[in-house]
Write a protein that holds these residues in place. Sequence first.
Motif, PDB file in Angstrom:
ATOM      1  N   PRO A  59       1.163  -1.210   0.235  1.00  0.00           N
ATOM      2  CA  PRO A  59      -0.424  -0.038   0.024  1.00  0.00           C
ATOM      3  C   PRO A  59       1.003   1.174   0.163  1.00  0.00           C
ATOM      4  O   PRO A  59       2.464   1.191   0.417  1.00  0.00           O
ATOM      5  N   VAL A  60       0.431   2.571  -0.801  1.00  0.00           N
ATOM      6  CA  VAL A  60       0.629   3.565  -0.716  1.00  0.00           C
ATOM      7  C   VAL A  60       0.508   4.348   0.419  1.00  0.00           C
ATOM      8  O   VAL A  60      -0.902   4.638   1.013  1.00  0.00           O
ATOM      9  N   ARG A  61       2.112   4.368   1.216  1.00  0.00           N
ATOM     10  CA  ARG A  61       0.982   5.379   2.939  1.00  0.00           C
ATOM     11  C   ARG A  61       1.869   7.213   1.815  1.00  0.00           C
ATOM     12  O   ARG A  61       2.738   7.481   1.663  1.00  0.00           O
ATOM     13  N   ARG A  62       1.052   8.259   2.848  1.00  0.00           N
ATOM     14  CA  ARG A  62       1.268   9.950   2.717  1.00  0.00           C
ATOM     15  C   ARG A  62       1.511   9.785   4.298  1.00  0.00           C
ATOM     16  O   ARG A  62       0.644   8.993   5.291  1.00  0.00           O
ATOM     17  N   TYR A  63       2.407  10.737   4.088  1.00  0.00           N
ATOM     18  CA  TYR A  63       2.672  11.180   6.005  1.00  0.00           C
ATOM     19  C   TYR A  63       3.042  12.814   5.576  1.00  0.00           C
ATOM     20  O   TYR A  63       4.447  12.803   5.723  1.00  0.00           O
ATOM     21  N   THR A  64       3.069  13.173   7.284  1.00  0.00           N
ATOM     22  CA  THR A  64       3.060  14.550   7.761  1.00  0.00           C
ATOM     23  C   THR A  64       4.312  14.866   8.235  1.00  0.00           C
ATOM     24  O   THR A  64       4.382  14.055   8.761  1.00  0.00           O
ATOM     25  N   VAL A  65       5.303  15.396   7.246  1.00  0.00           N
ATOM     26  CA  VAL A  65       6.518  15.908   8.175  1.00  0.00           C
ATOM     27  C   VAL A  65       6.709  16.744   8.706  1.00  0.00           C
ATOM     28  O   VAL A  65       6.861  17.018  10.454  1.00  0.00           O
ATOM     29  N   ALA A  66       5.902  17.849   8.805  1.00  0.00           N
ATOM     30  CA  ALA A  66       5.858  19.223   9.115  1.00  0.00           C
ATOM     31  C   ALA A  66       4.880  19.994   9.049  1.00  0.00           C
ATOM     32  O   ALA A  66       4.337  19.643   7.739  1.00  0.00           O
ATOM     33  N   ALA A  67       4.328  21.060   9.715  1.00  0.00           N
ATOM     34  CA  ALA A  67       3.605  22.254   8.996  1.00  0.00           C
ATOM     35  C   ALA A  67       4.449  22.729   8.207  1.00  0.00           C
ATOM     36  O   ALA A  67       6.170  23.470   8.936  1.00  0.00           O
ATOM     37  N   VAL A  68       4.319  23.515   6.947  1.00  0.00           N
ATOM     38  CA  VAL A  68       5.095  24.867   6.529  1.00  0.00           C
ATOM     39  C   VAL A  68       4.680  25.935   7.414  1.00  0.00           C
ATOM     40  O   VAL A  68       4.084  26.588   8.644  1.00  0.00           O
ATOM     41  N   PRO A  73       6.576   4.962   8.780  1.00  0.00           N
ATOM     42  CA  PRO A  73       5.541   6.014   9.826  1.00  0.00           C
ATOM     43  C   PRO A  73       4.503   6.156   9.906  1.00  0.00           C
ATOM     44  O   PRO A  73       3.873   6.934  11.280  1.00  0.00           O
ATOM     45  N   ALA A  74       3.418   5.872   8.981  1.00  0.00           N
ATOM     46  CA  ALA A  74       2.145   6.351   9.069  1.00  0.00           C
ATOM     47  C   ALA A  74       1.139   5.204  10.082  1.00  0.00           C
ATOM     48  O   ALA A  74       0.321   5.878  10.919  1.00  0.00           O
ATOM     49  N   ALA A  75       2.060   4.325   9.770  1.00  0.00           N
ATOM     50  CA  ALA A  75       1.185   3.012  11.106  1.00  0.00           C
ATOM     51  C   ALA A  75       1.648   3.353  12.453  1.00  0.00           C
ATOM     52  O   ALA A  75       0.587   3.155  12.964  1.00  0.00           O
TER      53      ALA A  75
END
Length: 459
Positions: free
Chosen positions: A56-65, A90-92
């Motif tokens: 599965p493809v995941r998206r993960y937020t590193v940090a807000a701008v 990291p998303a899981a």
Amino acid sequence: MSGQTITKSLVDGLEKQASEYTVWDAKLPGFGVRVRPTGAKSFIIVYRAGTGRTAPVRRYTVAAVGKLAPEAARTQAKILLGNIANGADPAAEKRANRPKRDRLTFDELAQLYLDQYAKVRKSSWKNDEGYLKKPRAKWKRRIAAQITDDDVAELLEEIGATAPVGANRTQSVLHTLFSWAKEPGRKHVPVNPVADMRRRYQEAPRERVLNDEEIRTLWWGLNDPDLPAGRPVALALRFILATMVRPGQSAGLLVPELVSFTGEDPQYHIPKNRVKRRREVIVPLNELAVAAVREAVVREDQGAVFCSWTPTATAADASGNETGVKETPRLLPITRDALSAALNGRPAKGKRPARRGIREHLGMAHFTPHDLRRTAATIARRGGAKREDVKALLDHLEGDVTATYDKYDMLPEKRLVASILEAELRNIIGTKPVSRALLPIAGDNVLKIVDVERRIAGL
């Protein structure tokens, strides 16, 4: 969008569109900056959780701008992608560490909202904290995901019975909180119970401006030794009228934020965390503002300019037993709420006696600390200040694209407005002969009241 090196100038220039989009970095595959329709921007990574095309493809937020610079975000992304190559997800992990929806109380959700959203994005997060007090008290142990629109309506009715404007503000904060809580990747609640709720109370436009007689009454009335408020509060109210700053920016003024104070160009440098859109603002200080500060700063180490004294108390040990040793009174900064409370007073409640407010004491019609800011702007315009220059001193922001690029601080124009404001105020308040006032001075572990004679001539 791809093939661009993500830099600060690139990120700053990204504008919101009707739908979400991502700009991918040319230097680091899988790293990009996402722009939501609301204009919110964040650094993200995209990866496969596992090996092979079926992973599965995941998206993960590193940090807000704004929380990380692009280079720092890229470095963090590189570390995360390296961990992913070694089997991490990291998303899981983030989902596993997230509070379970069926156990998360509203009180816990409110604190998450304040810590992760309001304090990060809003210079006015203290207001959100204040408006959440009543919801937190009412729903403290309720499961957040189970709060309904009827629950919200009942709460707003209770608040609106005595404070209709407060009910509207509470509704706005709750709407933001639940919207944030149900976002993908978070989903602390399944729905926003405030989403389809119209405002329950009509608000009249805020137009209150004190007339000349009221200004004169207030200015000299703040010197009344029987005033039902401390001297720091009185001086902070004067400071608003002399500078046009917001009430919270007056109450929060710190001594280190005074620049060139003893020189010819005294200034108040308001830090980003107390300014809308998080940027430093410079406010030139006229002599009326300087006089309020000079009177308020009674010790070199007091930190905040407008401070109140803690009452003398007996110290206690770790078990709560009194030691018999008297604690030294301490200076504590006043708060924005203290200014409103001083003007309003308070009704009797239980054994607590009623306390008169400044307005009642001086026989004045209702006004708020923020109305002093509007009053100052009005009399500066009346004195000939240009509208765009008054707007600059008020720190009212432009909303167009040009404002993103035009960084001229208009300091000369703001100085002129401050000077015109001072002249107009002096014409209104006139002069007053020598008077005597009381100032608190700390010494010998007791609170001493020293009779200080000063000449009051509009200062």
